[in-house]
Design an enzyme around this catalytic site. Structure first.
Site, PDB file in Angstrom:
ATOM      1  N   HIS A   1      -0.590   0.022 -13.761  1.00  0.00           N
ATOM      2  CA  HIS A   1       0.172  -1.188 -14.055  1.00  0.00           C
ATOM      3  C   HIS A   1       1.643  -0.798 -14.148  1.00  0.00           C
ATOM      4  O   HIS A   1       1.979   0.184 -14.813  1.00  0.00           O
ATOM      5  CB  HIS A   1      -0.308  -1.808 -15.377  1.00  0.00           C
ATOM      6  CG  HIS A   1       0.367  -3.111 -15.670  1.00  0.00           C
ATOM      7  ND1 HIS A   1       0.014  -4.280 -15.026  1.00  0.00           N
ATOM      8  CD2 HIS A   1       1.397  -3.417 -16.491  1.00  0.00           C
ATOM      9  CE1 HIS A   1       0.796  -5.249 -15.454  1.00  0.00           C
ATOM     10  NE2 HIS A   1       1.637  -4.769 -16.341  1.00  0.00           N
TER      11      HIS A   1
ATOM     12  N   ASN B   1      -6.733   1.893 -12.712  1.00  0.00           N
ATOM     13  CA  ASN B   1      -5.674   1.023 -12.185  1.00  0.00           C
ATOM     14  C   ASN B   1      -4.328   1.558 -12.654  1.00  0.00           C
ATOM     15  O   ASN B   1      -4.245   2.267 -13.659  1.00  0.00           O
ATOM     16  CB  ASN B   1      -5.872  -0.405 -12.721  1.00  0.00           C
ATOM     17  CG  ASN B   1      -4.820  -1.369 -12.199  1.00  0.00           C
ATOM     18  OD1 ASN B   1      -4.437  -1.309 -11.017  1.00  0.00           O
ATOM     19  ND2 ASN B   1      -4.341  -2.248 -13.062  1.00  0.00           N
TER      20      ASN B   1
ATOM     21  N   ASP C   1      -5.992  -5.562 -17.228  1.00  0.00           N
ATOM     22  CA  ASP C   1      -5.048  -4.658 -17.909  1.00  0.00           C
ATOM     23  C   ASP C   1      -5.440  -4.279 -19.335  1.00  0.00           C
ATOM     24  O   ASP C   1      -4.576  -3.965 -20.149  1.00  0.00           O
ATOM     25  CB  ASP C   1      -3.635  -5.289 -17.942  1.00  0.00           C
ATOM     26  CG  ASP C   1      -3.093  -5.538 -16.546  1.00  0.00           C
ATOM     27  OD1 ASP C   1      -3.476  -4.801 -15.626  1.00  0.00           O
ATOM     28  OD2 ASP C   1      -2.283  -6.469 -16.394  1.00  0.00           O
TER      29      ASP C   1
ATOM     30  N   GLY D   1       0.784  -1.234   0.000  1.00  0.00           N
ATOM     31  CA  GLY D   1       0.000   0.000   0.000  1.00  0.00           C
ATOM     32  C   GLY D   1       0.811   1.276   0.000  1.00  0.00           C
ATOM     33  O   GLY D   1       0.327   2.320   0.444  1.00  0.00           O
TER      34      GLY D   1
ATOM     35  N   GLU E   1       5.424   5.954 -10.299  1.00  0.00           N
ATOM     36  CA  GLU E   1       4.070   5.810  -9.729  1.00  0.00           C
ATOM     37  C   GLU E   1       3.793   6.921  -8.727  1.00  0.00           C
ATOM     38  O   GLU E   1       2.741   7.572  -8.780  1.00  0.00           O
ATOM     39  CB  GLU E   1       3.934   4.442  -9.047  1.00  0.00           C
ATOM     40  CG  GLU E   1       4.004   3.300 -10.024  1.00  0.00           C
ATOM     41  CD  GLU E   1       3.833   1.938  -9.378  1.00  0.00           C
ATOM     42  OE1 GLU E   1       3.383   1.032 -10.069  1.00  0.00           O
ATOM     43  OE2 GLU E   1       4.155   1.780  -8.178  1.00  0.00           O
TER      44      GLU E   1
HETATM   45  C1  GRF Z   1       2.799  -1.213  -7.726  1.00  0.00           C
HETATM   46  O1  GRF Z   1       3.973  -1.349  -8.451  1.00  0.00           O
HETATM   47  C2  GRF Z   1       1.602  -1.211  -8.644  1.00  0.00           C
HETATM   48  O2  GRF Z   1       1.849  -0.628  -9.866  1.00  0.00           O
HETATM   49  C3  GRF Z   1       1.371  -2.668  -8.837  1.00  0.00           C
HETATM   50  O3  GRF Z   1       1.620  -3.242  -7.571  1.00  0.00           O
HETATM   51  C4  GRF Z   1       2.558  -2.431  -6.859  1.00  0.00           C
HETATM   52  C5  GRF Z   1       1.938  -2.106  -5.538  1.00  0.00           C
HETATM   53  O4  GRF Z   1       2.816  -1.497  -4.659  1.00  0.00           O
HETATM   54  N1  GRF Z   1       0.113  -2.919  -9.466  1.00  0.00           N
HETATM   55  P1  GRF Z   1       2.275  -0.826  -3.335  1.00  0.00           P
HETATM   56  O5  GRF Z   1       1.371  -1.857  -2.634  1.00  0.00           O
HETATM   57  O6  GRF Z   1       1.512   0.404  -3.696  1.00  0.00           O
HETATM   58  O7  GRF Z   1       3.481  -0.528  -2.502  1.00  0.00           O
END
Ligand code: GRF
Length: 199
Positions: free
Chosen positions: A104, A102, A145, A12, A174
């Protein structure tokens, strides 16, 4: 005010980053975190952030109705998947059309689909000898996806990068982009709601 729910299955860190980003925002709030795992670290993060978090079983996610009820209880208008590993079922898609996104951790349509999550994605990128990877933010539909792509950002993959190296670069992308993209999508929805109310 638009209330967001974040779905997460694991650590998370994205959920926390998004919640931090919107803290104090008068128009957007992360109001509920939902997981499919009672032991996911995201619950601990939620507790520290003061955001309620709940767990639903795989079966409850497949049926969907209890989750929609919970989302309505919290007046949720937008759903963000961040490291959420189950498929989103039809009742949820119907209740939130065009309002579930989402992220990815690669450049879709490559390195995506069923079973492609977490480290497997980065391993696949390295094994394929890709020169770049990145993130894809997309709408969620009934296939893993495959929803329409909203945003992509890239990073370089060096020839000697390990999957962990790629994961680190992708995580930075991200954290840098997901909150901003969510903000602009939610703002658009708020404007549409406003226009609707003014009619
Ligand atoms: C992230 O890399 C996200 O893109 C992928 O899973 C990972 C989750 O990481 N789908 P976190 O739980 O937010 O640390």
């Amino acid at each position: 005010m638009i209330h967001i729910s974040i779905f997460a299955s694991g650590s998370g860190s994205n959920a926390e980053n998004i919640a931090d980003y919107f803290r104090g925002n008068e128009d957007i709030e992360v109001s509920l975190i939902i997981s499919n795992r009672r032991d996911a670290y995201v619950h601990e993060r939620a507790r520290k952030l003061g955001i309620p978090s709940v767990t639903f079983s795989r079966e409850e996610f497949a049926v969907g109705t209890e989750i929609v009820k919970k989302l309505h209880e919290y007046n949720i208008g937008f759903i963000v998947l961040a490291g959420f590993l189950l498929k989103v079922s039809q009742p949820l898609l119907d209740a939130y059309p065009g309002r579930i996104v989402n992220i990815h951790p690669a450049l879709l349509p490559a390195h995506g689909g069923r079973g492609m999550y977490g480290d497997k994605v980065h391993r696949s990128v390295v094994d394929a000898g890709e020169k770049e990877s990145g993130i894809t933010i997309h709408y969620v539909n009934e296939h893993y996806d495959e929803g329409n792509i909203i945003f992509q950002a890239t990073c370089v993959v060096e020839t000697d990068d390990t999957p962990d190296d790629v994961a680190r670069k992708v995580h930075l992308l991200e954290y840098a982009h997901y909150p901003e993209v969510i903000a602009s999508l939610v703002k658009k929805i708020a404007e549409e709601n406003q226009q609707f109310e003014n009619k």
